[in-house]
Design an enzyme around this catalytic site. Structure first.
Site, PDB file in Angstrom:
ATOM      1  N   ARG A 191     -42.581  10.178  -6.181  1.00  0.00           N
ATOM      2  CA  ARG A 191     -41.936  10.357  -4.874  1.00  0.00           C
ATOM      3  C   ARG A 191     -40.431  10.106  -4.970  1.00  0.00           C
ATOM      4  O   ARG A 191     -39.636  10.789  -4.325  1.00  0.00           O
ATOM      5  CB  ARG A 191     -42.572   9.398  -3.867  1.00  0.00           C
ATOM      6  CG  ARG A 191     -42.045   9.536  -2.438  1.00  0.00           C
ATOM      7  CD  ARG A 191     -42.926   8.787  -1.469  1.00  0.00           C
ATOM      8  NE  ARG A 191     -42.410   8.863  -0.117  1.00  0.00           N
ATOM      9  CZ  ARG A 191     -41.973   7.823   0.587  1.00  0.00           C
ATOM     10  NH1 ARG A 191     -41.998   6.620   0.026  1.00  0.00           N
ATOM     11  NH2 ARG A 191     -41.512   7.958   1.820  1.00  0.00           N
ATOM     12  N   HIS A 217     -37.386  12.643  -3.813  1.00  0.00           N
ATOM     13  CA  HIS A 217     -36.355  12.231  -2.862  1.00  0.00           C
ATOM     14  C   HIS A 217     -34.962  12.325  -3.480  1.00  0.00           C
ATOM     15  O   HIS A 217     -33.995  12.642  -2.787  1.00  0.00           O
ATOM     16  CB  HIS A 217     -36.625  10.795  -2.396  1.00  0.00           C
ATOM     17  CG  HIS A 217     -37.700  10.713  -1.351  1.00  0.00           C
ATOM     18  ND1 HIS A 217     -37.600   9.917  -0.233  1.00  0.00           N
ATOM     19  CD2 HIS A 217     -38.899  11.327  -1.235  1.00  0.00           C
ATOM     20  CE1 HIS A 217     -38.692  10.037   0.501  1.00  0.00           C
ATOM     21  NE2 HIS A 217     -39.503  10.887  -0.099  1.00  0.00           N
TER      22      HIS A 217
END
Length: 852
Positions: free
Chosen positions: A532, A536
């Site tokens: 993740r 991002h």
């Protein structure tokens, strides 16, 4: 279809077919008003075009600017005006009264919004009519194949009775009250069973509200046939909020047969309170009497555990069973009976309250009055300033003018940058006895022309100097502009390579893999956290590891609202991998490349596919929390929003769906999906696209009241720790946790790809590896941009060394660039001097400048 009043004999449903009514029944639906976010303004410098701003966004921005209310200071009078006009005290009192009225209105609006979340309901009678019609039953001509076959039509309709009275008017279905919910909204599922001997292929017809969200006025089934038979109808009620049938033991305690879970818990609390069963030593527990002991099986129970312990005492309410005989002779339509069921209907006042909150006409009138008042206040302040000016002039004209001139003179010096100059010291003789004066006079005399060349020669030189100065400014300006566009090279064209560190740090992938493996074995949450964080990082300013930068002021990317939930194990993974790499290859491998390698390695460790990672990224040096806004997909985005967001980073819809498959790992906090369980809409609190059993499971994990802010639920309900295609299988089964997950299956543009990935894990793995490689190229920074600072150094060198490009002494041949004159020798000498300085600096000091 018309109905005969003589055949509409109200009957009660069969035993156990409908819940028995009781007093104090809560509303069947809870309305919720979503808190709107302020409209986002586009970043400055980017024009709003049709390709970047949707029409809906434009409609949001326009009224936001009109509804801006005047601030109180803009409407208030200054104290100096109040001293001149004593009557203005009344206006000040009106402003105070207005502020109190605004505060009272704001409180009332909040009260109305809270009331709309749980709208009051009333119990009314729903009359259900079951009848059938038929056609061509006697039209049986032998040998005529073109004759219409005999058919029959079964209809199930209903209406809410006003005050329990049926007007018995023909065509009653078309005259139903539009303020009441439609007939199908009262049912979750309807099953009609025909005679299997007559209709063996399709004897059971099923309708589910989850598959047909649009409410209908009734149901109709048409079939061919000329034989009479009995059809059975099963109606499952749709209670909003959901109601449950209580077990016999719990029913004996509370005297309730069917009720919602909150009302059941509330009834238990009232039972405990009425019998004073609360534990005096620990109020969080209550003692069980004989009746409660049969329910809970314990001597004392904690209040917070009541919801969990009564789950096995609750079961779905029994359905309503009806039977209708299909008649094919006699009255047409053939009406056998009608049935009455008590249902909860919201009060019509809810719509009026919504209209009251949404009414903007009064706000426009108030805003127009505020604008007029502010304009009048500005005029009053202007007149006060004029009055003060003329009053001061009339009292002492000379002193007033002198003071005004002195004030204007100070302002002029400040603007011109001469505020530090002391004119009095310059007038004194000792001022010219300072050491620098002699040198200045000698320089001035040396610049004067020879005798006899005064006049035109002097002005000629001055004019040429001015021309050269202006030409230099224009040349420098265009040079700066050219270098600016040169430095703004498209970063997406930067070249990456799988063998970037083959000669400088050949074991970098092995070093990173070992560090990541050690961390993954200690904490499996490393996999979703690292994956993740890579996503991002790339979606905000490109894959440059700027998400790792920390700020003492708390305004870096990692401090943004969307990044606060990034797992600390992801940061720790990259940090440990960086330390391991630095131990063997100091100062060579960027954090951006280490993050990309770590993201690949955690996918493999979790059971996912392996792939080659392109390397050569440089780390960014800029990280701002404000740059994250609008760059990351939110949990409530639809497919259109997801497609647009990913397309802005050069990723296709297939890439978007494949990267969404990374949600097969990790978890999400309750506040990201709680609205799907409790506040989806006014009539349907639970999202109809969510599997009911899965919704109940999520409610147990994330209760509506008293939930901890750190409670989470896994994104993949099947295999949350394994990287596989179960995420897409869950979407097909309507078990997507976030709205942005489930819409991938609900939208026709992405549904086929989701089904393909759910059925074929190899297709998903192939698409995911391709999307990850494309994601790793988003906005990368490489050494290709390192010439930008060097060329900027050229500009600074030229700018800070005036006169170097002037004509050399003794040279007569001039090179002219517009009005700028110099010689070729001057250009060559200046260029050699500059590049010699740059070369010495780069070699001797080993300078390595990175573009940020």
């Amino acid at each position: 279809a018309p109905m005969s009043a003589n055949n509409n004999n109200p009957q009660k449903p069969q035993q156990g077919s409908a819940p028995s009514p009781f007093g104090g029944n809560p509303g069947m639906a809870s309305a919720s008003r979503f808190q709107q976010r302020p409209p986002m303004r586009p970043p400055s410098g980017f024009p709003a075009s049709n390709n970047t701003v949707s029409p809906m966004r434009t409609m949001e921005l326009t009224p936001a600017a009109r509804k801006k209310k005047m601030k109180l200071p803009e409407k208030s009078l200054q104290e100096r005006v109040a001293a001149i006009l004593p009557e203005s005290a009344l206006y000040t009192q009106l402003l105070e009264f207005e502020s109190r009225v605004d505060a009272a209105l704001s409180r009332k609006k909040v009260d109305i919004q809270e009331a709309l979340k749980n709208p009051p309901c009333t119990q009314k009678t729903l009359r259900i009519y079951v009848f059938n019609s038929f056609a061509n039953q006697n039209n049986t001509i032998p040998g005529n194949p073109n004759a219409d076959p005999p058919t029959w039509t079964l209809k199930i309709v209903g209406r809410i009775l006003e005050d329990g009275v049926d007007p018995d008017q023909p065509g009653f279905v078309q005259q139903a009250n539009p303020s009441h919910p439609k007939f199908s909204s009262f049912f979750k599922k309807v099953i009609v069973n025909l005679d299997q001997r007559l209709y063996p292929e399709n004897s059971a017809i099923t309708w589910e509200s989850a598959r047909s969200p649009a409410p209908q006025e009734g149901f109709e089934i048409k079939r061919k046939g000329n034989q009479e038979f009995a059809a059975t109808i099963r109606l499952e009620m749709n209670y909003v909020p959901e109601k449950f049938k209580l077990s016999t033991a719990l029913m004996d305690v509370l005297g309730i047969e069917v009720e919602t879970r909150p009302r059941i818990i509330s009834a238990i609390w009232h039972y405990v309170k009425a019998r004073k069963l609360q534990n005096p030593n620990d109020p969080s527990f209550f003692n069980c009497d004989a009746a409660l002991h049969k329910v809970f099986g314990e001597e004392k129970v904690k209040f917070t555990m009541v919801s969990q312990k009564i789950s096995h005492h609750l079961s779905p309410p029994p359905p309503i069973h009806l039977e209708h005989k299909i008649k094919l002779s006699g009255n047409n339509p053939a009406i056998s009976a009608c049935y009455d069921v008590l249902v909860d209907v919201p009060f019509p006042i809810q719509r009026d309250l919504n209209n009251l909150l949404a009414n903007a006409e009064k706000n426009k009138e108030i805003e127009a009055c505020d604008e007029a008042i502010c304009a009048a206040i500005r005029k009053i302040h202007e007149h006060r300033r004029r009055r003060a000016f003329f009053l001061g002039f009339s009292q002492s004209p000379v002193e007033f003018i002198n003071a005004l001139i002195e004030s204007q003179s100070k302002d002029l010096k400040v603007v011109a940058g001469e505020a530090s100059r002391n004119a009095e010291k310059e007038r004194r003789a000792d001022f010219f006895n300072q050491p620098w004066v002699e040198d200045a006079v000698i320089r001035y005399l040396n610049r004067k022309p020879a005798a006899g060349n005064e006049g035109p020669g002097t002005w000629d030189r001055i004019e040429r100097m001015y021309t050269v100065s202006n030409s230099r400014k224009h040349m420098m300006m265009w040079f700066l502009v050219g270098m600016f566009f040169f430095c703004m090279v498209d970063e997406s064209n930067a070249q990456l390579s799988e063998n970037f560190y083959a000669s400088t740090c050949p074991n970098v992938e092995l070093i990173v893999r070992q560090a990541v493996t050690t961390k993954y074995q200690q904490t499996p949450i490393t996999a979703p956290g690292t994956l993740r964080m890579f996503f991002h990082d790339c979606f905000v300013g490109g894959c440059d590891a700027s998400v790792l930068i920390a700020s003492d002021n708390g305004d870096a990317e990692k401090d943004a609202h969307d990044n606060i939930s990034l797992a600390g194990d992801g940061f720790d993974t990259v940090a440990k991998a960086k330390l391991a790499v630095e131990a063997q290859c100091p100062g060579l491998v960027s954090c951006a490349d280490i993050l990309a390698l770590a993201a690949r390695d955690v996918v493999v460790l979790a059971g996912g596919p392996g792939f080659k990672v392109e390397l050569g990224r440089r780390d960014g040096l800029v990280s701002h929390a404000s740059s994250v806004d609008g760059k990351l997909p939110g949990p409530e985005l639809d497919v259109t929003g997801l497609v647009n967001l990913f397309a802005s980073n050069g990723l296709s819809i297939t890439d978007m769906i494949a990267l969404s498959g990374a949600h097969t790992l990790g978890f999400s906090h309750c506040d990201r999906f709680a609205h799907r369980l409790y506040n989806f809409s006014a009539l349907m609190p639970v999202d109809p696209t969510l599997d009911p059993a899965y919704a109940q499971q999520l409610m147990q994990t994330c209760p509506r009241v008293g939930s901890e802010p750190n409670v989470v639920s896994t994104l993949d309900a099947t295999t949350p720790d394994v990287f596989d295609n179960a995420y897409f299988q869950n979407l097909v089964a309507r078990k997507g946790l976030l709205t942005s997950d489930q819409v991938l299956f609900n939208d026709f543009r992405s549904q086929a790809t989701v089904v393909r990935f759910a059925n074929n894990a190899e297709d998903f793995n192939s698409a995911f590896t391709s999307a990850m490689r494309k994601l790793g190229r988003v906005g990368v920074k490489t050494m290709a941009l390192n010439w930008g600072p060097v060329l900027m150094s050229v500009i600074l060198f030229i700018t800070l060394t005036p006169g170097v490009l002037c004509q050399l002494p003794g040279k007569t041949k001039a090179v002219e660039f517009g009005g700028f004159q110099t010689s070729g020798a001057a250009i060559v000498i200046h260029t050699l001097i500059f590049f010699a300085c740059i070369t010495v600096s780069l070699i001797a000091l080993h300078i390595n400048i990175y573009a940020s």
